[in-house]
Each structure stands twice: as C-alpha cells, then as structure tokens.
Design a protein around this motif. Structure first.
Motif, PDB file in Angstrom:
ATOM      1  N   LYS A 223      52.459  36.022  37.515  1.00 53.51           N
ATOM      2  CA  LYS A 223      53.547  36.527  38.345  1.00 53.51           C
ATOM      3  C   LYS A 223      53.230  36.352  39.820  1.00 53.51           C
ATOM      4  CE  LYS A 223      52.407  41.096  36.597  1.00 53.51           C
ATOM      5  NZ  LYS A 223      51.052  41.470  36.976  1.00 53.51           N
ATOM      6  N   TYR A 238      51.511  37.377  47.091  1.00 52.68           N
ATOM      7  CA  TYR A 238      50.803  37.998  45.979  1.00 52.68           C
ATOM      8  C   TYR A 238      50.981  37.137  44.731  1.00 52.68           C
ATOM      9  CZ  TYR A 238      49.516  41.035  42.184  1.00 52.68           C
ATOM     10  OH  TYR A 238      48.912  41.526  41.064  1.00 52.68           O
ATOM     11  N   TYR A 252      41.389  36.843  34.101  1.00 54.67           N
ATOM     12  CA  TYR A 252      42.452  37.407  34.927  1.00 54.67           C
ATOM     13  C   TYR A 252      42.071  37.177  36.365  1.00 54.67           C
ATOM     14  CZ  TYR A 252      45.304  40.651  37.589  1.00 54.67           C
ATOM     15  OH  TYR A 252      46.166  41.188  38.511  1.00 54.67           O
ATOM     16  N   ARG A 254      43.606  37.658  40.590  1.00 52.92           N
ATOM     17  CA  ARG A 254      44.619  38.137  41.530  1.00 52.92           C
ATOM     18  C   ARG A 254      44.322  37.526  42.886  1.00 52.92           C
ATOM     19  NH1 ARG A 254      44.214  44.336  42.834  1.00 52.92           N
ATOM     20  NH2 ARG A 254      43.050  43.677  44.652  1.00 52.92           N
TER      21      ARG A 254
ATOM     22  N   GLN B 169      49.391  47.141  44.035  1.00 54.33           N
ATOM     23  CA  GLN B 169      48.721  46.739  42.801  1.00 54.33           C
ATOM     24  C   GLN B 169      47.601  47.695  42.477  1.00 54.33           C
ATOM     25  OE1 GLN B 169      45.984  44.565  41.336  1.00 54.33           O
ATOM     26  NE2 GLN B 169      47.173  43.577  39.741  1.00 54.33           N
ATOM     27  N   THR B 171      44.301  48.000  39.798  1.00 54.97           N
ATOM     28  CA  THR B 171      43.491  47.335  38.783  1.00 54.97           C
ATOM     29  C   THR B 171      42.503  48.348  38.235  1.00 54.97           C
ATOM     30  OG1 THR B 171      43.562  45.399  40.192  1.00 54.97           O
ATOM     31  CG2 THR B 171      42.108  45.300  38.290  1.00 54.97           C
ATOM     32  N   PHE B 173      39.294  49.103  35.326  1.00 58.02           N
ATOM     33  CA  PHE B 173      38.355  48.595  34.325  1.00 58.02           C
ATOM     34  C   PHE B 173      37.761  49.782  33.571  1.00 58.02           C
ATOM     35  CE2 PHE B 173      38.777  45.303  37.401  1.00 58.02           C
ATOM     36  CZ  PHE B 173      38.756  44.144  36.659  1.00 58.02           C
ATOM     37  N   TYR B 238      37.828  44.651  22.694  1.00 62.10           N
ATOM     38  CA  TYR B 238      38.287  44.146  23.991  1.00 62.10           C
ATOM     39  C   TYR B 238      39.803  44.242  24.059  1.00 62.10           C
ATOM     40  CZ  TYR B 238      39.556  41.132  27.818  1.00 62.10           C
ATOM     41  OH  TYR B 238      40.109  40.672  28.977  1.00 62.10           O
ATOM     42  N   ASP B 240      43.197  43.866  27.233  1.00 62.93           N
ATOM     43  CA  ASP B 240      43.684  43.919  28.610  1.00 62.93           C
ATOM     44  C   ASP B 240      45.196  43.844  28.611  1.00 62.93           C
ATOM     45  OD1 ASP B 240      44.518  41.185  28.594  1.00 62.93           O
ATOM     46  OD2 ASP B 240      42.658  40.518  29.516  1.00 62.93           O
ATOM     47  N   THR B 242      48.857  43.646  31.497  1.00 67.13           N
ATOM     48  CA  THR B 242      49.424  43.661  32.851  1.00 67.13           C
ATOM     49  C   THR B 242      50.827  44.240  32.779  1.00 67.13           C
ATOM     50  OG1 THR B 242      49.927  42.331  34.818  1.00 67.13           O
ATOM     51  CG2 THR B 242      50.160  41.216  32.698  1.00 67.13           C
ATOM     52  N   LEU B 243      51.137  45.118  33.726  1.00 71.05           N
ATOM     53  CA  LEU B 243      52.407  45.855  33.729  1.00 71.05           C
ATOM     54  C   LEU B 243      53.103  45.703  35.074  1.00 71.05           C
ATOM     55  CD1 LEU B 243      50.324  47.548  31.810  1.00 71.05           C
ATOM     56  CD2 LEU B 243      52.028  49.353  32.005  1.00 71.05           C
ATOM     57  N   ASN B 251      50.187  46.116  37.785  1.00 72.83           N
ATOM     58  CA  ASN B 251      48.951  46.683  37.243  1.00 72.83           C
ATOM     59  C   ASN B 251      48.277  45.674  36.332  1.00 72.83           C
ATOM     60  OD1 ASN B 251      48.207  48.512  34.379  1.00 72.83           O
ATOM     61  ND2 ASN B 251      47.073  48.883  36.251  1.00 72.83           N
ATOM     62  N   TYR B 252      46.958  45.644  36.409  1.00 67.05           N
ATOM     63  CA  TYR B 252      46.181  44.945  35.384  1.00 67.05           C
ATOM     64  C   TYR B 252      45.045  45.868  35.001  1.00 67.05           C
ATOM     65  CZ  TYR B 252      42.772  41.957  33.110  1.00 67.05           C
ATOM     66  OH  TYR B 252      41.875  41.426  32.213  1.00 67.05           O
ATOM     67  N   ARG B 254      41.587  46.259  32.109  1.00 66.85           N
ATOM     68  CA  ARG B 254      40.740  45.699  31.051  1.00 66.85           C
ATOM     69  C   ARG B 254      39.895  46.832  30.499  1.00 66.85           C
ATOM     70  NH1 ARG B 254      36.271  41.706  33.125  1.00 66.85           N
ATOM     71  NH2 ARG B 254      34.894  43.480  33.016  1.00 66.85           N
ATOM     72  N   HIS B 258      31.893  47.005  25.334  1.00 70.18           N
ATOM     73  CA  HIS B 258      30.789  46.067  25.522  1.00 70.18           C
ATOM     74  C   HIS B 258      29.705  46.537  26.477  1.00 70.18           C
ATOM     75  CE1 HIS B 258      33.740  42.809  24.111  1.00 70.18           C
ATOM     76  NE2 HIS B 258      32.931  43.099  23.145  1.00 70.18           N
TER      77      HIS B 258
END
Lengths: 268, 268
Positions: A223, A238, A252, A254, B169, B171, B173, B238, B240, B242-243, B251-252, B254, B258
């Motif tokens: 995106k 962006y 991923y 950005r 944004q 992010t 983890f 695992y 992930d 994105t929204l 948003n991303y 993960r 692990h």
C-alpha cells in the motif's frame, strides 16, 4: 557535507584494489542523483580508472570535477560511448530513464552500473534482461544501503556463516527526509520516480532477497499513501509491502518521507 | 518468578484505590493462564475485594491461595455466580471457553474481566455483544501489554497530548518463548487457542487501535506459518498482519514463538 545529507552521502572505504592500474576504465554519465559520487568512489577504490564524465548540466559536471579532478569532461554521451577503452558506464539518471541509458551502454559493448532503482516499469526490466542475454553485458545496481555499508556486509557474512540460524523473516524500515525545497521537479512526478515502493522500496526488497537467501519472491500485499505532502499530489510519502520468498521466508518493509526536519540523523 | 517467565508475570503497581473498602467485590474463576495473577493484583490495588476463587484443578487453586491468602475457595462456579455480593468475575480460561464463561457471568448480573484473547470466533463476539446489550453488563479484556505496563500508558498519554503529532502508522512485534514442555495440551490445539493472530495478535491490534486513535479497522492481509514446531502440527509459530484504521492510519504486526531459549529477557 552535513551529517543529515544522505542524498549526497558518498562513502569512502579502505582501498582494496582488485584490478591493476589502467586495467579497468570507466566513465560517469548522468549525475541526476548524488549517489553517483559513492558509486565512483567505490570503483576508484577498487582500482578502476575514471576517465570521463558527461552530463548536459554544466553545474553538475563542475561539482563532479571538483571531487574527481583527473576526470576528462566529455562534450557528449556519444564521445564516451565510442571510446573503446571504457568498459563500464556508471550512472545516476532520472529513474525512468535509467533503463534506456543502460541499453545504450550495452549496445556499445559496455557494462552498466546504475544507481537504484534500476527500473520504473516491468517492461523496462524485460527489455534490459533480453539485452544482457543478447550482448553478454552486465546491468548492475548500486544498492548502497547493503553494498556500501560495512555493517550490512558483515550482517550478510554472519548469516552466511550460520551465526543466527535460518532466516525466516526480514523486516526493513526506510525513513527518509523529504527536503522538498531542494529536490528537482522530476522527483515529484510519478512517471519519472516510479512510486515510493519502486524508488526506495527496491533497496528493501533487495535486502530481503539477499539476507533471507531467496532467489525469487512474490509481493503478497502493498500500500502507498500521501499523508503529508498535499502540495505534491503525485508524491507517495508512505509505502509498505509484505512478500514471501521462494524458500518460505517472509518480508515486511515500510518506507516513507516523514523523517522530521529537526532530527539530527541523516537519511534523505 | 524468573526474569524470563512472562506467562506468569504479574505486575504489582503503586496502589491507587478508586473504591473504598468492601465497595466492590469480585471473584476469580478459571486459572488456565497465569495472567489471572496480574489481573487480580490490579483489581486489589484499585481497592477491590477478592472474595472467591474457583477452578476444577485443586493444584491451581492451591497456588492461587498462596498468592491471595484471604480468598475463599468455592466448591463450584455456581456458588460464586449465586453470590450477589460478587460484582465482577475475573477469569483466564482456555481461550475458546472464555466467551461462554462471560455469558454465564453476565447472565448472573456480573461484569466480566477476561484475559486476552477474549474470543476465538466471530460468532462468540456477536453473541457476547448481544449479551452486553441485553444485560447492560461489561465484557472487558486484560490486554496486559498496554494496560498493565507503565511505559505503554505513558506512550498513550504522550500521543493524547499531541507530543508526536498525528499517528499514521503503528508497528508491533510480539516475540514469545515457546517452552513447549511446560505448556498444557490445549495450547497446541487450534480450536482451543484460536490461532496465533487471535491469541497473541489481539494484543497488537488493540494497541494499534488505541495508539492510532481508531474506532475500527480492516485486516488487509495476514499470514501464519509453522516454521519450527513440526511436533505440534496445529501450532502456528509465526504470524503477521497489516491493517488499515477508519482514520487512514495503518498497522503492521508480527508475532511469533521463536524467542531463543538462551535469551535472558522474558516473554513467553
């Protein structure tokens, strides 16, 4: 150069000559992006001889000659293309024009070393691929963030040695400072710069493929947006994307033009 | 508790009573996840009275009574549900069973405070939503990573004050340590834990909505994998996603299982 001037960041390394004097001659054509300085530094440090420079803009040539005083100023691109001594063309043209310059270089029996991004359309990629097969010449890309940064090279070596085990995911962030007032006009026109995922994102994708050891990958989702540059309607300030590699690793990244002016670190 | 024991991490804060003695009575039911300790600590520090505990497993009850010596041990869930003094049920059931316990609580006129993830199916969400409307009772979720971490609360305050400008944004983890050998069987069965994006990812989505100031969002893309837990075919180790939020923020996140055993930091 100020610490926050990433556009003109031109690393100088420890010289490590791989060719002897006069064994490998190259020329610089198209100085549209400051990366050309780092590209030429690296080649010279590897033992190559920088013979010519050409750009239609005399002020760009003048600055270049200051940095490389022994270079000859060509009066045309043609003059360089016809010089049989020249084995490689280093170039940082406007992104959409990088491919056509590369084709001219290969047609004249020279390898091509272009700043990233190497292409702005898939059609260009196909044409260049066919041309490398036809001519046996190389179309190489200066992915400075990985190739010209010692810590990135070291990271690659650690992965190769198995120090961190299997790489199952790579995440990359590429924040950049816009500094709109000193950018050329083409920088804001999508047909020239190719979109943010193409322009900056190509760095990130190359890093993913390399660090995760993929030979190929697929874009699963991406995106782009213009959040804060309404004066430049064609600028994407962006972008992000997620990929999967042919070995099952995912990615991923950005990228953006939102680094605040007040931040002291570089990264245009 | 060892430093790397995140599953049983039960923060104790500076007491900040919001109710007076005996004004607000609650009970703990279903001790399947260690988060119940942090949930009860927080409520007690806010002035609430922990009256009852119930779990079918006596060993879990025994440990709980050690931490909260004044609690009464109920002989059944029913005993607690019928106690009119009890205003709220705090619970950390097996994820797929969290909704049904919440419905029983609300049907008995009590608010419900569940460990995350609050649901494992969209159907549960719809039923619970209808039940809150019908009863006027609350179905609240313990998103410990944001609600019970001082720095996360402070980050939210800074955003609210405009200290960083518009959030475009987020992010997140969420690395976790698997420690498979001490996990209960349900942890590895998808119908019970709901998948990694539901289980751990719900934290990340809640953080996105909160920090970016969204009221709603859409999942644009997601993926899961089992890279390294072939002995547990239903475990996703695992994930992930994105929204995009209703205000244009993206948003991303993960999440994974692990975290290496040798790493000294906590985070199960």
């Amino acid at each position: 150069m100020s610490r926050n001037d990433g556009m003109n960041y031109a690393p100088k390394g420890k010289p490590n000559k791989v060719v002897s004097e006069n064994e490998f001659t190259f020329a610089a054509i198209a100085l549209d992006h400051g990366h050309i300085y780092g590209m030429c530094n690296g080649l010279v440090e590897a033992g190559a001889r920088l013979k010519w420079v050409y750009d239609p803009d005399p002020s760009k040539v003048k600055s270049f000659v200051k940095a490389f005083p022994n270079v000859l100023v060509a009066s045309s691109e043609e003059q360089i293309m016809q010089d049989e001594e020249v084995r490689l063309i280093a170039a940082a043209a406007i992104p959409s024009k990088r491919c056509e310059l590369g084709l001219r270089a290969m047609n004249n029996g020279k390898d091509y070393f272009t700043d990233k991004t190497p292409f702005t359309t898939l059609e260009q990629l196909e044409i260049a691929r066919a041309k490398t097969k036809e001519t046996g010449k190389k179309y190489m890309v200066y992915y400075s963030e990985r190739l010209h940064v010692e810590s990135a090279v070291f990271a690659g070596q650690l992965i190769e040695e198995g120090a961190i085990g299997r790489v199952i995911q790579v995440t990359g962030f590429g924040p950049h400072r816009l500094s709109a007032e000193i950018r050329p006009k083409w920088f804001f026109e999508k047909k020239y710069y190719g979109g943010i995922l193409c322009d900056i994102g190509s760095h990130q994708i190359e890093q993913f493929l390399y660090f995760a050891g993929c030979k190929d990958g697929k874009v699963l989702h991406s995106k782009v947006a213009n959040y804060n540059a309404k004066d430049y309607p064609e600028l994407e300030d962006y972008g992000d994307a997620t990929l999967i590699g042919d070995n099952g690793a995912t990615n991923y990244f950005r990228v953006d033009w939102h680094t605040p002016d007040g931040l002291s670190t570089w990264r245009w």
